[in-house]
Each structure stands twice: as structure tokens, then as C-alpha cells.
Scaffold this motif. Structure first.
Motif, PDB file in Angstrom:
ATOM      1  N   VAL A 210       0.856  -1.184   0.000  1.00  0.00           N
ATOM      2  CA  VAL A 210       0.000   0.000   0.000  1.00  0.00           C
ATOM      3  C   VAL A 210       0.895   1.238   0.000  1.00  0.00           C
ATOM      4  O   VAL A 210       1.820   1.346   0.805  1.00  0.00           O
ATOM      5  CB  VAL A 210      -0.932   0.025   1.222  1.00  0.00           C
ATOM      6  N   SER A 211       0.597   2.156  -0.913  1.00  0.00           N
ATOM      7  CA  SER A 211       1.383   3.388  -1.014  1.00  0.00           C
ATOM      8  C   SER A 211       0.451   4.575  -1.124  1.00  0.00           C
ATOM      9  O   SER A 211      -0.374   4.640  -2.041  1.00  0.00           O
ATOM     10  CB  SER A 211       2.315   3.335  -2.230  1.00  0.00           C
ATOM     11  N   HIS A 219      -2.343   3.807  -3.868  1.00  0.00           N
ATOM     12  CA  HIS A 219      -2.218   2.631  -4.718  1.00  0.00           C
ATOM     13  C   HIS A 219      -2.126   1.396  -3.823  1.00  0.00           C
ATOM     14  O   HIS A 219      -1.468   1.433  -2.767  1.00  0.00           O
ATOM     15  CB  HIS A 219      -0.969   2.712  -5.595  1.00  0.00           C
ATOM     16  N   GLU A 220      -2.746   0.313  -4.254  1.00  0.00           N
ATOM     17  CA  GLU A 220      -2.667  -0.945  -3.511  1.00  0.00           C
ATOM     18  C   GLU A 220      -2.569  -2.106  -4.492  1.00  0.00           C
ATOM     19  O   GLU A 220      -3.389  -2.249  -5.406  1.00  0.00           O
ATOM     20  CB  GLU A 220      -3.891  -1.134  -2.614  1.00  0.00           C
ATOM     21  N   THR A 258      -6.910   4.813  -5.921  1.00  0.00           N
ATOM     22  CA  THR A 258      -7.943   5.677  -5.357  1.00  0.00           C
ATOM     23  C   THR A 258      -7.448   7.111  -5.273  1.00  0.00           C
ATOM     24  O   THR A 258      -6.383   7.385  -4.722  1.00  0.00           O
ATOM     25  CB  THR A 258      -8.340   5.208  -3.941  1.00  0.00           C
ATOM     26  N   HIS A 259      -8.236   8.014  -5.839  1.00  0.00           N
ATOM     27  CA  HIS A 259      -8.027   9.454  -5.661  1.00  0.00           C
ATOM     28  C   HIS A 259      -9.244   9.987  -4.909  1.00  0.00           C
ATOM     29  O   HIS A 259     -10.371   9.861  -5.376  1.00  0.00           O
ATOM     30  CB  HIS A 259      -7.892  10.163  -7.003  1.00  0.00           C
ATOM     31  N   THR A 276     -10.628   2.998  -8.992  1.00  0.00           N
ATOM     32  CA  THR A 276     -10.632   1.952 -10.006  1.00  0.00           C
ATOM     33  C   THR A 276     -10.003   0.688  -9.434  1.00  0.00           C
ATOM     34  O   THR A 276      -9.032   0.751  -8.669  1.00  0.00           O
ATOM     35  CB  THR A 276      -9.864   2.388 -11.264  1.00  0.00           C
ATOM     36  N   MET A 277     -10.557  -0.457  -9.818  1.00  0.00           N
ATOM     37  CA  MET A 277     -10.060  -1.746  -9.356  1.00  0.00           C
ATOM     38  C   MET A 277      -9.998  -2.718 -10.524  1.00  0.00           C
ATOM     39  O   MET A 277     -10.937  -2.805 -11.317  1.00  0.00           O
ATOM     40  CB  MET A 277     -10.967  -2.303  -8.258  1.00  0.00           C
ATOM     41  N   ALA A 278      -8.890  -3.443 -10.625  1.00  0.00           N
ATOM     42  CA  ALA A 278      -8.740  -4.479 -11.647  1.00  0.00           C
ATOM     43  C   ALA A 278      -8.212  -5.732 -10.959  1.00  0.00           C
ATOM     44  O   ALA A 278      -7.285  -5.664 -10.145  1.00  0.00           O
ATOM     45  CB  ALA A 278      -7.788  -4.033 -12.749  1.00  0.00           C
ATOM     46  N   GLU A 279      -8.815  -6.879 -11.269  1.00  0.00           N
ATOM     47  CA  GLU A 279      -8.462  -8.131 -10.611  1.00  0.00           C
ATOM     48  C   GLU A 279      -8.416  -9.250 -11.645  1.00  0.00           C
ATOM     49  O   GLU A 279      -9.235  -9.302 -12.564  1.00  0.00           O
ATOM     50  CB  GLU A 279      -9.492  -8.464  -9.529  1.00  0.00           C
TER      51      GLU A 279
END
Length: 457
Positions: A210-211, A219-220, A258-259, A276-279
Motif C-alpha cells: 500500500v502506497s 495505490h494498492e 484511489t483518488h 478503479t479496481m482491476a483483478e
């Protein structure tokens, strides 16, 4: 103690190095002639810290690198303050006082006088969301090995959750509380009746980087191994639900960006959320799929205390390789007080008999106007309109273009009026809902609908 190897430049105008450093914090009023003391050459000599019971030397080296790299008074002052703040954020110290002395070699010796941080913490709380309320007890162990590490264990029970446990070990990277490595384990048993005749048992292990960047960006990147079981089917369970029941194992990687610069996560008056999420899953296990989702919200403060909010969500789920049917545990569900108001929880989308079976594609949108009310600052009027749809389209043997166009052009929709109560921790809504469009099988919730939670459409 740690020594710097930087060269030293002498102070100007008869000022000692300690005078210059202290002046950077006092920021005196400009005088004539003006001397910009922040640009005066200076460097750190030695560092010492007292008042903390546990701190690693390797952690200190990472923490103080920017301080010993400083070449001016302003840089040294700023980096010292930054290091002191990190000690407090990581729970190593409750309070830090920064002191400076001029060393015998003319360098500035920095000393941190700290009040030791708490090692243990226990709290209770209430969580709401997903048409459910849960009560929890949380235990936290701080600064486990002297580098700001923490372990948090959470046990919860709720109106649908029979029992849930989650443990998270967080380790800061390079002494930076904004960057961390997390390992977590979770087990939860959830009752989804009366929306669908089943229970779900979920166990998972995950590891994540996690940053958090300066400002509002996070960002994760996470790897998760999850074992899910659709179980406890009722006697009235539909054929579709019975076909989806049983065990599934998902091994996948997910990236979330995430913003969020909103001034409040519950009742914002300004700011924007972009998530936004991508998996992708299929690195072993029985589930092979790709999934993407985006959440958007923008808020604008108008004149006289009015606030206009626009939100939208969308997602898609694709089965990969030879897997034809997405797992029930991965599907999308729409409807309810936190989603499209005026419909029951999971009340929009594919159904078999009385069971909501979810979709592989969805969208939802909302428009809200918050209005001020006289003499009650925490309570606001609420005018809103919602629309959304959920369907099983992407994983069919042959996609019918007419069905896809109907999915896009015929959303279920509702309008309403109500009240919003803004609490410091949660948002409560009481709405009078009027469904104005619905597809066959939708479960309507016309009239009064109550919602309590953090995130609303």
C-alpha cells in the motif's frame, strides 16, 4: 548516536548555528536588512532520542537519512519535524519535542525528547453498510519490533454476519507510514436471506503493498487466496442457486487506485472520488476470471449552503479459460439504500424464483441535492434520483446485441425526497422513495427507506 559526514559552513553575521536553527522555527518578522536564515548553510552532526522504550537502529537510520542529507537550516528544520511526525503517526511516540545544540565541531546536534507510545489498545465499535449493522471489538498491538509495526485483530457479529474475524499485520517500508506491507487473514460467515436462500462462508489470506502519495492518491497491489463456500441452502432454493452452491478457491492479484480529495467521506460538500479496481484470478484454484470496477463521485458547494453531488459506478466480470459461469461470490449486486434507492437490497438484476443471483455487468448512477435546514446544522434536506441495472450478459455462449442495448437503455430508476443526518462517524438517511421504472423480477421498496453507512450512491 549517529554522526553525519557532511561538511560544515560557518554561520554568518555573528550568529551561532543554534541561533540559526531556532530562528527557522520562530520565523521572525522581516527586518532591514533582510537575512533569509532558512538558506544559511547547516548540517546535522549527532542525533539522540530519549523517552521511547523500543526502537530499532535500522529503523532510525532510514528515518534520519533525509535529516542528515540536509544542507541548509530550512531543510534541517523541515526534515527534523517530518521525522518527529512519523514517530507519532507510527505509534512509537505520543509526543515529540525537537531540541538542537551546537556541537563542538560546529555542527547541529539534534535531540528528540519523546513520550512513549501506547503498546496496546482495545476499542469497540459499530459498523454499517451493505444493508447490515455489525458490532465489533478491536485489539491493536503497536510498535511490535521497534519499527512501527502493528497487529490488529477484529471480531464482529451483525444482523447478517454470524461471526467474522480479521487479523492484519502492517509493516512500514523505509520508516515511511505512507508506504507499508500488509499481511491479513479473514474468516466470515454471512446470512444472505431473505434476498437469496443461502449462507456464505469465506476464508482468505492476502498480502498487499500500500502506497499513499502526497495529496489524495493511494495505490494498492494485493495477492489474495480465498476459499468460499455457498452453503445452507433453504428448501425453496432455486435451481440456479443450487447449481452455484459448493466450494470455490480463488487465487488472484488485484490492483486498486484511489483518488479522494473530498472534505468528508460521509456527507461531502466538495471534492472528487475516483476509484478503479482491476483483478485477475487463475493462479491456481478453481476460479479463472477477470474483473474491473470503477466508482466516481463529484461534489460541488453551491450558494446558500446547497450541495450538488453526482455519482456513478460500473463493473464487468469475465470468465476465463474453460470456466463458463462466474462464481456467485464474485458477481455484482445492485439495489438498496446505499445503491439504487427505492429497491430492496440486491433487488435489481437477475433472479431465479425468489433468489437474487447477481450479474456479470452492472452500472448505477445518482444525482443528489442537499439543502440546508434552519437551526439544524447536522440535518439536511435531500432530493435525489437514482438509476441502475445489473445483468448476466458477458459470459453467455452468444451475446445478443439487442439484449445489451436493452441493458444500457432500460435502467431501473427511482426518485425521492428525504433527510440526511451527518454524524462525525456515519451518515444516516431517511427517504421517501418513488420507483419510476423497473424490469421484470425487480424487488421494489416504495415508501420510506432507511439507510445507515459510509458510502452512498
Amino acid at each position: 548516536m549517529t554522526d553525519s559526514h557532511s561538511n560544515v559552513s560557518g554561520a554568518k553575521g555573528g550568529m551561532t548555528a543554534r541561533d540559526i536553527f531556532s530562528g527557522a522555527f520562530r520565523q521572525p518578522k522581516p527586518q532591514s536588512p533582510v537575512i533569509d536564515i532558512g538558506k544559511q548553510p547547516a548540517c546535522a552532526g549527532k542525533f539522540s532520542i530519549t523517552g521511547v522504550s523500543r526502537i530499532r537502529s535500522g529503523f532510525l537510520n532510514d528515518l534520519l537519512k533525509p535529516t542528515f542529507a540536509a544542507t541548509t537550516v530550512k531543510q534541517l528544520a523541515d526534515e527534523s519535524r517530518e521525522a518527529a511526525g512519523k514517530l507519532q503517526v507510527l505509534g512509537i511516540a505520543k509526543h515529540v519535542a525537537v531540541e538542537v545544540d551546537e556541537g563542538s565541531d560546529g555542527k547541529l546536534d539534534v535531540h528528540f525528547r519523546c513520550e512513549d507510545g501506547s503498546r496496546f489498545a482495545v476499542r469497540t465499535g459499530v459498523d454499517v453498510g451493505g444493508d447490515e449493522g455489525t458490532a465489533s471489538i478491536v485489539g491493536r498491538l503497536n510498535n511490535m519490533w521497534g519499527g512501527g509495526e502493528s497487529f490488529e485483530a477484529n471480531y464482529a457479529r451483525g444482523t447478517k454476519t454470524a461471526a467474522a474475524f480479521r487479523g492484519v499485520l502492517a509493516v512500514p517500508l523505509a520508516a515511511d507510514p505512507q508506504r507499508r506491507f500488509e499481511v491479513s487473514a479473514c474468516q466470515a460467515s454471512t446470512n444472505y436471506r431473505p434476498y437469496s436462500s443461502h449462507d456464505e462462508l469465506r476464508r482468505s489470506l492476502s498480502a498487499a503493498l500500500v502506497s499513499k502519495q502526497a495529496g489524495s492518491m493511494q495505490h494498492e497491489l494485493a495477492y489474495t487466496l480465498a476459499w468460499r463456500e455457498i452453503m445452507g441452502l433453504g428448501h425453496a432454493a432455486s435451481p440456479s442457486l443450487r447449481a452455484l452452491a459448493g466450494h470455490s478457491v480463488k487465487s488472484g492479484i488485484a490492483y486498486t487506485c484511489t483518488h479522494d480529495d473530498r472534505d468528508s467521506q460521509t456527507v461531502p460538500t466538495q471534492g472528487t472520488l475516483i476509484k478503479t479496481m482491476a483483478e485477475i484470478a487463475g493462479l491456481g484454484g478453481s476460479v479463472q476470471m477477470a474483473k474491473a470496477q470503477v466508482d466516481l463521485q463529484t461534489n460541488h458547494a453551491l450558494s446558500s449552503g446547497y450541495v450538488l453531488s453526482v455519482g456513478a459506478q460500473a463493473g464487468a466480470l469475465w470468465s476465463l479459460l474453460d470456466q463458463k459461469t462466474p462464481s456467485l461470490a464474485d458477481r455484482f449486486f445492485v439495489g438498496g439504500a446505499h445503491s439504487v434507492r427505492g429497491f430492496e437490497y440486491r433487488g435489481i438484476g437477475p433472479r431465479d424464483k425468489s433468489d437474487s443471483i447477481g450479474g456479470d455487468v452492472f452500472y448505477a448512477a445518482g444525482l443528489s441535492l442537499l439543502t440546508p435546514l434552519p437551526r439544524v446544522e447536522a440535518l439536511r434536506g435531500h432530493l435525489w434520483a437514482n438509476a441502475g441495472q445489473c445483468a448476466l450478459l458477458l459470459n453467455q455462449p452468444k451475446t445478443n446485441p439487442a439484449e445489451f442495448m436493452r441493458f444500457l437503455s432500460s435502467p431501473s430508476a427511482s426518485v425521492g425526497i428525504g433527510l440526511v443526518y451527518r454524524h462525525s462517524m456515519v451518515r444516516a438517511e431517511l427517504s421517501w422513495c418513488i420507483p419510476i421504472a423497473a424490469t421484470p423480477g425487480d424487488k421494489l421498496s416504495a415508501g420510506l427507506q432507511f439507510g445507515l453507512g459510509f458510502q452512498f450512491l
